[in-house]
Design an enzyme around this catalytic site. Structure first.
Site, short mmCIF file in Angstrom:
data_model
loop_
_atom_site.label_atom_id
_atom_site.label_comp_id
_atom_site.label_asym_id
_atom_site.label_seq_id
_atom_site.Cartn_x
_atom_site.Cartn_y
_atom_site.Cartn_z
N GLY A 102 0.82 -1.21 0.00
CA GLY A 102 0.00 0.00 0.00
C GLY A 102 0.85 1.26 0.00
O GLY A 102 0.51 2.26 -0.64
N THR A 103 1.96 1.21 0.72
CA THR A 103 2.84 2.38 0.78
C THR A 103 3.36 2.73 -0.61
O THR A 103 3.36 3.91 -1.01
CB THR A 103 4.03 2.08 1.73
OG1 THR A 103 3.50 1.73 3.01
CG2 THR A 103 4.96 3.26 1.86
N ASN A 148 -7.30 3.91 9.32
CA ASN A 148 -6.76 2.68 9.89
C ASN A 148 -6.90 2.61 11.40
O ASN A 148 -6.97 1.53 11.97
CB ASN A 148 -5.28 2.52 9.50
CG ASN A 148 -4.49 3.79 9.67
OD1 ASN A 148 -4.76 4.80 9.02
ND2 ASN A 148 -3.52 3.76 10.57
N GLN A 158 -7.53 0.15 3.88
CA GLN A 158 -8.32 -0.44 4.97
C GLN A 158 -9.75 -0.78 4.56
O GLN A 158 -10.46 -1.45 5.30
CB GLN A 158 -8.36 0.50 6.18
CG GLN A 158 -7.02 0.65 6.90
CD GLN A 158 -6.57 -0.64 7.59
OE1 GLN A 158 -7.34 -1.59 7.77
NE2 GLN A 158 -5.31 -0.68 7.96
N SER A 210 -3.83 -2.88 -0.57
CA SER A 210 -2.71 -3.65 -0.03
C SER A 210 -3.15 -5.09 0.21
O SER A 210 -4.21 -5.33 0.79
CB SER A 210 -2.24 -3.03 1.30
OG SER A 210 -1.27 -3.86 1.91
N GLY A 211 -2.33 -6.05 -0.23
CA GLY A 211 -2.70 -7.46 -0.12
C GLY A 211 -2.85 -7.95 1.31
O GLY A 211 -3.81 -8.62 1.66
N HIS A 212 -1.89 -7.56 2.17
CA HIS A 212 -1.88 -8.19 3.51
C HIS A 212 -2.97 -7.68 4.44
O HIS A 212 -3.13 -8.20 5.54
CB HIS A 212 -0.49 -8.08 4.16
CG HIS A 212 -0.12 -6.72 4.67
ND1 HIS A 212 -0.17 -6.40 6.00
CD2 HIS A 212 0.31 -5.61 4.03
CE1 HIS A 212 0.24 -5.15 6.17
NE2 HIS A 212 0.52 -4.65 4.98
N THR A 263 10.41 -7.49 -11.80
CA THR A 263 9.74 -8.78 -12.05
C THR A 263 8.61 -8.98 -11.06
O THR A 263 8.76 -8.73 -9.86
CB THR A 263 10.77 -9.93 -11.95
OG1 THR A 263 11.79 -9.66 -12.93
CG2 THR A 263 10.13 -11.28 -12.23
N CYS A 277 5.02 3.65 17.91
CA CYS A 277 6.10 3.42 18.87
C CYS A 277 7.38 3.05 18.15
O CYS A 277 8.19 2.30 18.64
CB CYS A 277 5.72 2.33 19.86
SG CYS A 277 5.47 0.73 19.11
N1 PLP Z 1 -2.56 2.97 4.21
C1 PLP Z 1 -3.28 2.58 5.26
C2 PLP Z 1 -4.58 3.25 5.55
C3 PLP Z 1 -2.80 1.56 6.09
O1 PLP Z 1 -3.52 1.18 7.14
C4 PLP Z 1 -1.56 0.97 5.79
C5 PLP Z 1 -0.99 -0.06 6.67
O2 PLP Z 1 -1.17 -0.02 7.88
C6 PLP Z 1 -0.86 1.42 4.67
C7 PLP Z 1 -1.39 2.41 3.90
C8 PLP Z 1 0.44 0.81 4.28
O3 PLP Z 1 0.23 -0.41 3.66
P1 PLP Z 1 1.43 -1.45 3.46
O4 PLP Z 1 1.72 -2.02 4.80
O5 PLP Z 1 0.90 -2.45 2.49
O6 PLP Z 1 2.56 -0.66 2.90
#
Ligand code: PLP
Length: 394
Positions: free
Chosen positions: A69-70, A150, A178, A198-200, A236, A325
């Site tokens: 996601g980042t 989040n 989220q 984001s996948g995870h 890749t 933290c």
């Molecule tokens: N954006 C939001 C709202 C999130 O909650 C998070 C992860 O906590 C991210 C972006 C970042 O995602 P990733 O961990 O896949 O980089």
């Protein structure tokens, strides 16, 4: 273990794992390979693209796979900045994830962007009219407002913000990391130009994400190299991760159609009502209606979130402080502070986030454990006698 930290990450769904395995074992061909073995991987990536597109209301061609996601958020910003290099103004809110806030602050400090931070109210709702006031046609490079927060789960005014941007001829991005999989999301219907996934966070693996880019806008790649993803994201492909994300998208779509939101909301509400009833001096952070069905962010008056987390960890409950933290010291939650609350509330708030794997039994047990832990800390500190700070684990 009672896992109530699904906004941090989710367990890989067993069917996702099954779908991924062939691409970690026999089918390891490079999707760019000009032979049938490569085509197996390529076809699997394309099938996953269709599934992610379907879940998030986009066309397959609008899906660009990334690593997280980042990266998706960064890519949206850098694309907008390259598309309109003369536009030096950005709009966002201080309640965004650090993957947006820190990026915007960086762009302000290092690249000379002027930034308008749109306020959120005491319930975490974004001031839409403020967006209208600060957006500058011809000057704003990007407006970024998250779909769901989040920490609190509060939903953003995505459609309204996208509409304002459309009228002003300004690009609009939404961080939907989220939201996707938890509530219905459609890039098409929202009017957003960019949407991050984001996948995870949706029961796929870590290390895979997607940026959805509307066909209505131009896209400039951030990662330049071999030209994968039709030149939109070189490197890749993480084939197994992408396949898993496709499977997760399919499963999340089915679960939403089968009413998973109501089931999860029911458990969340039961948990929340239980804690609010049993623990004195507690309150919900964020708008109780306009929020994700899985998230409960609770303020425990006078109780240090860090101390509570340590006790809950010992009791086998995983949850999160609103605060960061990363430096080893708990800072008050930026999101809670952005809502106008004081540092005390920012340091005394805890996020509990459920998933479809959560059970009513776990939730009931968690109510008892949270009540017990808060009670222990409160015994150490009679009401009104100052803060209870949890000790570091030795
Ligand atoms: N954006 C939001 C709202 C999130 O909650 C998070 C992860 O906590 C991210 C972006 C970042 O995602 P990733 O961990 O896949 O980089």
């Amino acid at each position: 273990m009672i896992y109530l930290d699904n906004n941090a990450t989710t367990q890989v769904h067993p069917e996702v794992r099954e779908a991924m395995l062939p691409y970690l074992e026999g089918s390891y061909g490079n999707p760019s390979g000009g032979y049938r073995f490569g085509k197996e991987s390529r076809d699997a990536v394309e099938a996953a693209r269709e599934r992610v597109a379907e879940l998030a209301g986009a066309k397959a061609e609008e899906v660009v796979f990334t690593s997280c996601g980042t990266e998706s958020n960064n890519s949206a910003f850098y694309s907008a900045m390259e598309t309109y290099p003369e536009r030096k103004h950005l709009v966002s809110t201080r309640a965004e994830h650090s993957a947006v806030v820190n990026l915007v602050e960086y762009l302000e400090a290092k690249h000379g962007y002027e930034v308008d931070w749109v306020p959120v109210d005491g319930e975490g709702l974004v001031d839409v009219e403020a967006i209208r006031r600060v957006v500058r046609p011809g000057e704003t490079a990007l407006v970024s407002i998250m779909w769901a927060n989040n920490e609190t789960g509060v939903l953003g005014p995505v459609e309204e913000a996208a509409g304002i941007c459309e009228e002003a001829g300004v690009l609009f991005h939404t961080d939907a990391v989220q939201a996707v999989g938890k509530v219905p999301v459609s890039m098409r219907e929202s009017g957003a130009h960019f949407l991050s996934v984001s996948g995870h966070k949706m029961h796929a693996s870590k290390g895979v994400g997607a940026l959805l880019v509307s066909e209505r806008v131009r896209f400039q790649a951030t990662l330049i190299g071999g030209g994968q993803e039709k030149g939109r994201r070189s490197g890749t492909e993480n084939v197994a991760g992408i396949v898993g994300m496709g499977k997760a998208a399919e499963l999340m779509g089915q679960a939403l159609a089968a009413g998973i939101e109501e089931r999860v909301r029911g458990m969340r509400d039961r948990f929340e009502a239980g804690v609010l009833e049993a623990v004195e001096g507690t309150a919900v952070n964020g708008d109780r209606e306009r929020r994700l069905p899985n998230t409960s962010n609770l303020y425990f008056e006078g109780v240090d979130a860090e101390g509570l987390l340590i006790l809950l960890d010992d009791a086998g409950v995983c949850c999160s402080p609103g605060s960061a933290c990363s430096t080893g010291s708990f800072e008050p939650s930026r999101v809670i502070m952005a809502m106008g609350h004081d540092k005390e509330r920012g340091r005394s708030s805890v996020r509990f986030s459920l998933s479809s794997f959560s059970t009513a039994g776990e939730v009931d047990e968690a109510v008892g454990l949270v009540t017990g832990a808060a009670g222990k800390l409160r015994v150490a500190r009679p009401r009104g006698a100052g803060r209870v700070v949890g000790g570091k684990r030795g």
